[in-house]
Design a protein around this motif. Structure first.
Motif, PDB file in Angstrom:
ATOM      1  N   CYS A 150       0.856  -1.177   0.000  1.00  0.00           N
ATOM      2  CA  CYS A 150       0.000   0.000   0.000  1.00  0.00           C
ATOM      3  C   CYS A 150       0.896   1.231   0.000  1.00  0.00           C
ATOM      4  CB  CYS A 150      -0.921  -0.008   1.224  1.00  0.00           C
ATOM      5  SG  CYS A 150      -2.112   1.342   1.204  1.00  0.00           S
ATOM      6  N   VAL A 151       1.177   1.730  -1.157  1.00  0.00           N
ATOM      7  CA  VAL A 151       1.960   2.954  -1.285  1.00  0.00           C
ATOM      8  C   VAL A 151       0.983   4.067  -1.600  1.00  0.00           C
ATOM      9  CG1 VAL A 151       3.783   4.133  -2.539  1.00  0.00           C
ATOM     10  CG2 VAL A 151       3.989   1.697  -2.071  1.00  0.00           C
ATOM     11  N   HIS A 152       0.907   5.024  -0.727  1.00  0.00           N
ATOM     12  CA  HIS A 152      -0.060   6.096  -0.867  1.00  0.00           C
ATOM     13  C   HIS A 152       0.349   7.087  -1.942  1.00  0.00           C
ATOM     14  CE1 HIS A 152      -1.937   5.558   3.390  1.00  0.00           C
ATOM     15  NE2 HIS A 152      -1.878   4.443   2.702  1.00  0.00           N
ATOM     16  N   ASP A 153      -0.678   7.620  -2.623  1.00  0.00           N
ATOM     17  CA  ASP A 153      -0.470   8.720  -3.556  1.00  0.00           C
ATOM     18  C   ASP A 153      -0.434   9.993  -2.711  1.00  0.00           C
ATOM     19  OD1 ASP A 153      -0.578   7.118  -5.866  1.00  0.00           O
ATOM     20  OD2 ASP A 153      -2.771   7.125  -5.781  1.00  0.00           O
ATOM     21  N   ARG A 154       0.484  10.884  -3.056  1.00  0.00           N
ATOM     22  CA  ARG A 154       0.593  12.133  -2.297  1.00  0.00           C
ATOM     23  C   ARG A 154       0.465  13.301  -3.248  1.00  0.00           C
ATOM     24  NH1 ARG A 154       4.921  12.174   2.305  1.00  0.00           N
ATOM     25  NH2 ARG A 154       3.131  12.799   3.531  1.00  0.00           N
ATOM     26  N   TYR A 155      -0.419  14.236  -2.881  1.00  0.00           N
ATOM     27  CA  TYR A 155      -0.656  15.415  -3.703  1.00  0.00           C
ATOM     28  C   TYR A 155      -0.419  16.661  -2.864  1.00  0.00           C
ATOM     29  CZ  TYR A 155      -2.973  11.949  -6.593  1.00  0.00           C
ATOM     30  OH  TYR A 155      -3.250  10.833  -7.336  1.00  0.00           O
ATOM     31  N   LEU A 156       0.315  17.601  -3.427  1.00  0.00           N
ATOM     32  CA  LEU A 156       0.516  18.875  -2.775  1.00  0.00           C
ATOM     33  C   LEU A 156      -0.722  19.722  -3.045  1.00  0.00           C
ATOM     34  CD1 LEU A 156       2.468  20.634  -1.178  1.00  0.00           C
ATOM     35  CD2 LEU A 156       3.425  21.403  -3.360  1.00  0.00           C
ATOM     36  N   VAL A 157      -1.477  20.026  -1.987  1.00  0.00           N
ATOM     37  CA  VAL A 157      -2.726  20.769  -2.094  1.00  0.00           C
ATOM     38  C   VAL A 157      -2.576  22.015  -1.243  1.00  0.00           C
ATOM     39  CG1 VAL A 157      -5.238  20.690  -1.800  1.00  0.00           C
ATOM     40  CG2 VAL A 157      -3.988  18.596  -2.349  1.00  0.00           C
ATOM     41  N   GLY A 158      -2.322  23.137  -1.886  1.00  0.00           N
ATOM     42  CA  GLY A 158      -2.072  24.361  -1.135  1.00  0.00           C
ATOM     43  C   GLY A 158      -0.879  24.169  -0.222  1.00  0.00           C
ATOM     44  N   ARG A 159      -1.064  24.432   1.056  1.00  0.00           N
ATOM     45  CA  ARG A 159       0.044  24.279   2.011  1.00  0.00           C
ATOM     46  C   ARG A 159       0.036  22.916   2.708  1.00  0.00           C
ATOM     47  NH1 ARG A 159      -3.596  27.772   5.074  1.00  0.00           N
ATOM     48  NH2 ARG A 159      -3.955  26.811   7.092  1.00  0.00           N
ATOM     49  N   PHE A 160      -0.851  22.026   2.270  1.00  0.00           N
ATOM     50  CA  PHE A 160      -0.964  20.699   2.861  1.00  0.00           C
ATOM     51  C   PHE A 160      -0.616  19.623   1.846  1.00  0.00           C
ATOM     52  CE2 PHE A 160      -4.025  23.358   5.156  1.00  0.00           C
ATOM     53  CZ  PHE A 160      -3.565  23.192   6.459  1.00  0.00           C
ATOM     54  N   VAL A 161      -0.357  18.440   2.350  1.00  0.00           N
ATOM     55  CA  VAL A 161      -0.152  17.272   1.509  1.00  0.00           C
ATOM     56  C   VAL A 161      -1.312  16.323   1.770  1.00  0.00           C
ATOM     57  CG1 VAL A 161       1.302  15.259   1.086  1.00  0.00           C
ATOM     58  CG2 VAL A 161       2.359  17.485   1.483  1.00  0.00           C
ATOM     59  N   ALA A 162      -1.972  15.903   0.695  1.00  0.00           N
ATOM     60  CA  ALA A 162      -3.031  14.905   0.792  1.00  0.00           C
ATOM     61  C   ALA A 162      -2.388  13.553   0.549  1.00  0.00           C
ATOM     62  CB  ALA A 162      -4.117  15.182  -0.242  1.00  0.00           C
ATOM     63  N   ASP A 163      -2.372  12.724   1.573  1.00  0.00           N
ATOM     64  CA  ASP A 163      -1.795  11.382   1.532  1.00  0.00           C
ATOM     65  C   ASP A 163      -2.970  10.428   1.313  1.00  0.00           C
ATOM     66  OD1 ASP A 163      -0.270   9.128   1.901  1.00  0.00           O
ATOM     67  OD2 ASP A 163       0.309   9.588   3.961  1.00  0.00           O
ATOM     68  N   VAL A 164      -3.124   9.891   0.092  1.00  0.00           N
ATOM     69  CA  VAL A 164      -4.312   9.138  -0.298  1.00  0.00           C
ATOM     70  C   VAL A 164      -3.996   7.654  -0.408  1.00  0.00           C
ATOM     71  CG1 VAL A 164      -6.123   8.892  -2.033  1.00  0.00           C
ATOM     72  CG2 VAL A 164      -5.108  11.144  -1.612  1.00  0.00           C
ATOM     73  N   CYS A 165      -4.743   6.844   0.330  1.00  0.00           N
ATOM     74  CA  CYS A 165      -4.623   5.389   0.228  1.00  0.00           C
ATOM     75  C   CYS A 165      -5.290   4.953  -1.073  1.00  0.00           C
ATOM     76  CB  CYS A 165      -5.287   4.713   1.419  1.00  0.00           C
ATOM     77  SG  CYS A 165      -5.273   2.910   1.286  1.00  0.00           S
ATOM     78  N   PRO A 166      -4.587   4.266  -1.957  1.00  0.00           N
ATOM     79  CA  PRO A 166      -5.185   3.870  -3.232  1.00  0.00           C
ATOM     80  C   PRO A 166      -6.279   2.818  -3.090  1.00  0.00           C
ATOM     81  CG  PRO A 166      -3.010   2.905  -3.006  1.00  0.00           C
ATOM     82  CD  PRO A 166      -3.201   3.820  -1.832  1.00  0.00           C
ATOM     83  N   ASP A 167      -6.320   2.105  -1.975  1.00  0.00           N
ATOM     84  CA  ASP A 167      -7.338   1.070  -1.776  1.00  0.00           C
ATOM     85  C   ASP A 167      -8.632   1.640  -1.203  1.00  0.00           C
ATOM     86  OD1 ASP A 167      -5.589  -0.885  -2.718  1.00  0.00           O
ATOM     87  OD2 ASP A 167      -4.764  -1.225  -0.715  1.00  0.00           O
ATOM     88  N   SER A 168      -8.540   2.433  -0.133  1.00  0.00           N
ATOM     89  CA  SER A 168      -9.738   2.952   0.524  1.00  0.00           C
ATOM     90  C   SER A 168     -10.103   4.357   0.059  1.00  0.00           C
ATOM     91  CB  SER A 168      -9.519   2.986   2.039  1.00  0.00           C
ATOM     92  OG  SER A 168      -8.541   3.960   2.374  1.00  0.00           O
ATOM     93  N   LEU A 169      -9.196   5.048  -0.630  1.00  0.00           N
ATOM     94  CA  LEU A 169      -9.355   6.436  -1.071  1.00  0.00           C
ATOM     95  C   LEU A 169      -9.484   7.403   0.104  1.00  0.00           C
ATOM     96  CD1 LEU A 169     -11.636   5.898  -4.178  1.00  0.00           C
ATOM     97  CD2 LEU A 169      -9.162   6.225  -4.114  1.00  0.00           C
TER      98      LEU A 169
END
Length: 152
Positions: free
Chosen positions: A36-55
Motif C-alpha cells: 500500500c503505497v499512498h499517492d501524495r498530492y501537494l494541495v495548497g500548504r498541505f499534503v493529501a496522503d491518499v490510500c489507493p485502496d480505501s481512497l
C-alpha cells in the motif's frame, strides 16, 4: 502509515515527484505490487496522503505531521462559495454540494485534487472536483445539514 520509497531491483530508488495532469504527484510513477503505497498530492500548504485502496485522505503539513481534516479543509476551501446542492447520482451520498473557488490560490488548491475521483477527505465527507467546481458529498446527515444551511 508512513510512505516508503522502495528501491527497485536495479538498486535505484523510485522516480522523483512528477507533475501529472496539472497536479503534483509526490509519490512518483512506480508502485510496488502487493504493498500500500499512498499517492501524495501537494494541495495548497498541505499534503493529501491518499490510500489507493480505501481512497481515504490523511492530511499532512510541511513537516509531514498529521493535520486534523477539518482544519485542512477549512484552510484550503473554507472561503469557497456554496452555489448549489444537487442530487447525488453515482456519488457517495444523496446530495452533492457544489462550491465555486474564491481566488486564484483557491483554484490552484482545488486543481491539485484528482478530477472526478471521490476521495474520503474527512470522516463522513467525500470530495472531488470537475475542473471548475469543488464537489463535496457529505454522508453524515448532520454534516450535510451544517454545510448546506447557507442555501436555505
Amino acid at each position: 502509515m508512513s510512505v516508503v520509497n522502495f528501491p527497485s531491483a536495479t538498486g535505484r530508488t523510485a522516480n522523483p515527484p512528477t507533475r501529472i495532469g496539472g497536479r503534483r504527484n509526490l509519490r512518483g510513477d512506480t508502485r510496488p505490487s502487493r504493498s500500500c503505497v499512498h499517492d501524495r498530492y501537494l494541495v495548497g500548504r498541505f499534503v493529501a496522503d491518499v490510500c489507493p485502496d480505501s481512497l481515504e485522505v490523511t492530511w499532512r503539513d510541511s513537516n509531514n505531521d498529521e493535520v486534523d481534516p477539518a482544519l485542512a479543509l477549512a484552510g484550503l476551501f473554507g472561503s469557497f462559495d456554496l452555489e448549489a446542492a444537487l442530487d447525488g447520482i453515482h456519488a457517495p451520498s444523496d446530495t452533492i454540494l457544489v462550491y465555486r473557488p474564491d481566488s486564484r490560490k483557491g483554484r490552484a488548491a482545488m486543481e491539485a485534487i484528482p478530477v472526478r475521483q471521490w476521495l474520503l477527505a474527512a470522516p463522513g465527507l467525500w470530495l472531488t472536483q470537475d475542473g471548475s467546481r469543488l464537489l463535496l458529498a457529505p454522508t453524515d446527515p448532520q454534516l450535510a445539514a451544517n454545510l448546506s444551511r447557507d442555501l436555505s
